[in-house]
Design a protein around this motif. Structure first.
Motif, PDB file in Angstrom:
ATOM      1  N   VAL A 170       0.868  -1.173   0.000  1.00  0.00           N
ATOM      2  CA  VAL A 170       0.000   0.000   0.000  1.00  0.00           C
ATOM      3  C   VAL A 170       0.905   1.222   0.000  1.00  0.00           C
ATOM      4  CG1 VAL A 170      -1.817   1.249   1.221  1.00  0.00           C
ATOM      5  CG2 VAL A 170      -1.774  -1.257   1.286  1.00  0.00           C
ATOM      6  N   LEU A 171       0.854   2.016  -1.050  1.00  0.00           N
ATOM      7  CA  LEU A 171       1.717   3.198  -1.146  1.00  0.00           C
ATOM      8  C   LEU A 171       0.916   4.444  -0.810  1.00  0.00           C
ATOM      9  CD1 LEU A 171       3.773   2.580  -4.411  1.00  0.00           C
ATOM     10  CD2 LEU A 171       3.960   1.534  -2.183  1.00  0.00           C
ATOM     11  N   MET A 172       1.370   5.171   0.181  1.00  0.00           N
ATOM     12  CA  MET A 172       0.650   6.372   0.585  1.00  0.00           C
ATOM     13  C   MET A 172       1.479   7.636   0.456  1.00  0.00           C
ATOM     14  SD  MET A 172      -1.843   5.440   3.658  1.00  0.00           S
ATOM     15  CE  MET A 172      -0.954   4.382   4.747  1.00  0.00           C
ATOM     16  N   VAL A 191       2.391  -9.987  -6.811  1.00  0.00           N
ATOM     17  CA  VAL A 191       2.463  -8.697  -6.123  1.00  0.00           C
ATOM     18  C   VAL A 191       1.343  -7.769  -6.609  1.00  0.00           C
ATOM     19  CG1 VAL A 191       3.931  -6.705  -5.597  1.00  0.00           C
ATOM     20  CG2 VAL A 191       4.980  -8.947  -5.967  1.00  0.00           C
ATOM     21  N   ASN A 192       0.576  -7.248  -5.661  1.00  0.00           N
ATOM     22  CA  ASN A 192      -0.446  -6.249  -5.978  1.00  0.00           C
ATOM     23  C   ASN A 192      -0.133  -4.972  -5.225  1.00  0.00           C
ATOM     24  OD1 ASN A 192      -2.505  -7.616  -7.690  1.00  0.00           O
ATOM     25  ND2 ASN A 192      -2.480  -9.048  -5.967  1.00  0.00           N
ATOM     26  N   ILE A 193      -0.222  -3.856  -5.922  1.00  0.00           N
ATOM     27  CA  ILE A 193       0.135  -2.577  -5.314  1.00  0.00           C
ATOM     28  C   ILE A 193      -1.059  -1.635  -5.362  1.00  0.00           C
ATOM     29  CG2 ILE A 193       1.664  -0.567  -5.557  1.00  0.00           C
ATOM     30  CD1 ILE A 193       3.694  -2.619  -6.724  1.00  0.00           C
ATOM     31  N   PHE A 194      -1.376  -1.091  -4.202  1.00  0.00           N
ATOM     32  CA  PHE A 194      -2.493  -0.155  -4.112  1.00  0.00           C
ATOM     33  C   PHE A 194      -1.913   1.225  -3.822  1.00  0.00           C
ATOM     34  CE2 PHE A 194      -6.259   1.586  -1.673  1.00  0.00           C
ATOM     35  CZ  PHE A 194      -7.139   1.599  -2.757  1.00  0.00           C
ATOM     36  N   LYS A 207       1.051  -5.985 -10.305  1.00  0.00           N
ATOM     37  CA  LYS A 207      -0.004  -5.112 -10.818  1.00  0.00           C
ATOM     38  C   LYS A 207      -0.154  -3.886  -9.931  1.00  0.00           C
ATOM     39  CE  LYS A 207      -2.718  -8.369 -13.457  1.00  0.00           C
ATOM     40  NZ  LYS A 207      -2.288  -9.752 -13.178  1.00  0.00           N
ATOM     41  N   VAL A 208      -0.323  -2.729 -10.589  1.00  0.00           N
ATOM     42  CA  VAL A 208      -0.439  -1.461  -9.866  1.00  0.00           C
ATOM     43  C   VAL A 208      -1.872  -0.946  -9.998  1.00  0.00           C
ATOM     44  CG1 VAL A 208       0.406   0.920  -9.717  1.00  0.00           C
ATOM     45  CG2 VAL A 208       1.984  -0.917 -10.371  1.00  0.00           C
ATOM     46  N   TYR A 209      -2.501  -0.671  -8.864  1.00  0.00           N
ATOM     47  CA  TYR A 209      -3.871  -0.158  -8.858  1.00  0.00           C
ATOM     48  C   TYR A 209      -3.913   1.205  -8.181  1.00  0.00           C
ATOM     49  CZ  TYR A 209      -5.047  -4.930 -10.071  1.00  0.00           C
ATOM     50  OH  TYR A 209      -5.114  -6.150 -10.711  1.00  0.00           O
ATOM     51  N   GLY A 214     -11.407   0.335  -5.866  1.00  0.00           N
ATOM     52  CA  GLY A 214     -11.706   0.715  -4.488  1.00  0.00           C
ATOM     53  C   GLY A 214     -11.050  -0.243  -3.503  1.00  0.00           C
ATOM     54  N   VAL A 215     -11.215   0.067  -2.238  1.00  0.00           N
ATOM     55  CA  VAL A 215     -10.579  -0.724  -1.182  1.00  0.00           C
ATOM     56  C   VAL A 215     -11.065  -2.179  -1.188  1.00  0.00           C
ATOM     57  CG1 VAL A 215     -10.390  -0.972   1.326  1.00  0.00           C
ATOM     58  CG2 VAL A 215     -10.127   1.259   0.283  1.00  0.00           C
TER      59      VAL A 215
END
Lengths: 132, 77
Positions: free
Chosen positions: A10-12, A36-39, A89-91, A116-117
């Motif tokens: 999770v990138l903030m 890998v999934n990136i939010f 994947k980047v979301y 969305g979340v």
């Protein structure tokens, strides 16, 4: 690949050095066979706009400045390579893109979708979740 | 003698590891790939990855004069 170990990031933060840390972990994990999934949410979202990367409009602290000076491959390049060689994947967070009025086409090509979340939790199920 | 040499000198962590993984994926089982890396972190990271990925570390040595490492990996699966 259903049984592959999973990582969710999770990138903030908009800081370049934090994005870089995430990109290193994510790309090494993907290339080692992890899913890998990136939010990308909040302040990090702007850093995935084409315009930001074109203008190199980064948020820099000490390490970030040095990354630029030494011309290290930056987060978007690391993510791009990892996508080619592994499952990464980047979301983008739908709330932030709605609030800021950013559209799908405003984002870098490495971006998979705007979600969305709940959708992200579905993808991240069973994964280790790391917030950067 | 390695079957292929990947010269990743000048590339920062995780660049040399990434180059190695790309090359190993394309290589035949049994092939030996040598990576040249001037990055200190990669000298530690690459052997770790090799162990975890189930491949075989043939050697990892520092070329003191040149200030870089030669790390050779055999693809076993």
């Amino acid at each position: 690949m259903a049984d592959a170990p999973k990582l969710a990031l999770v990138l903030m933060s908009p800081e370049l050095e934090r994005l870089h840390a995430a990109a290193m972990m994510g790309s090494v994990a993907a290339m080692s066979g992890m899913e890998v999934n990136i939010f990308v949410t909040m302040g990090a979202t702007k850093m995935f706009l084409k315009e930001t990367v074109e203008k190199q409009d980064f948020v820099l602290t000490d390490v970030g400045k040095t990354l630029l000076e030494k011309k290290v491959d930056l987060y978007y390049k690391l993510f791009e390579d990892a996508k080619e060689m592994g499952s990464l994947k980047v979301y983008i967070c739908s709330l932030v893109s709605d609030l800021m009025d950013w559209k799908r086409e405003d984002f870098l090509d490495i971006v998979e979708d705007i979600v969305g979340v709940v959708a992200f939790f579905g993808m991240a199920e069973g994964a280790q979740i790391v917030t950067v | 003698m390695p079957d292929k040499v990947v010269d990743a000198r000048g590339s920062y962590c995780p660049g040399p590891l990434m180059e190695l993984i790309k090359t190993i994926k394309k290589a035949d089982v049994g092939a030996v790939i040598e990576v040249l890396s001037s990055d200190q972190g990669s000298a530690k990271d690459i052997p770790e990855w090799v162990k975890k990925s189930g491949n075989e570390l043939v050697y990892s040595e520092k070329d003191e004069a040149g200030g870089y490492w030669r790390i050779a990996v055999k693809k076993v699966k």
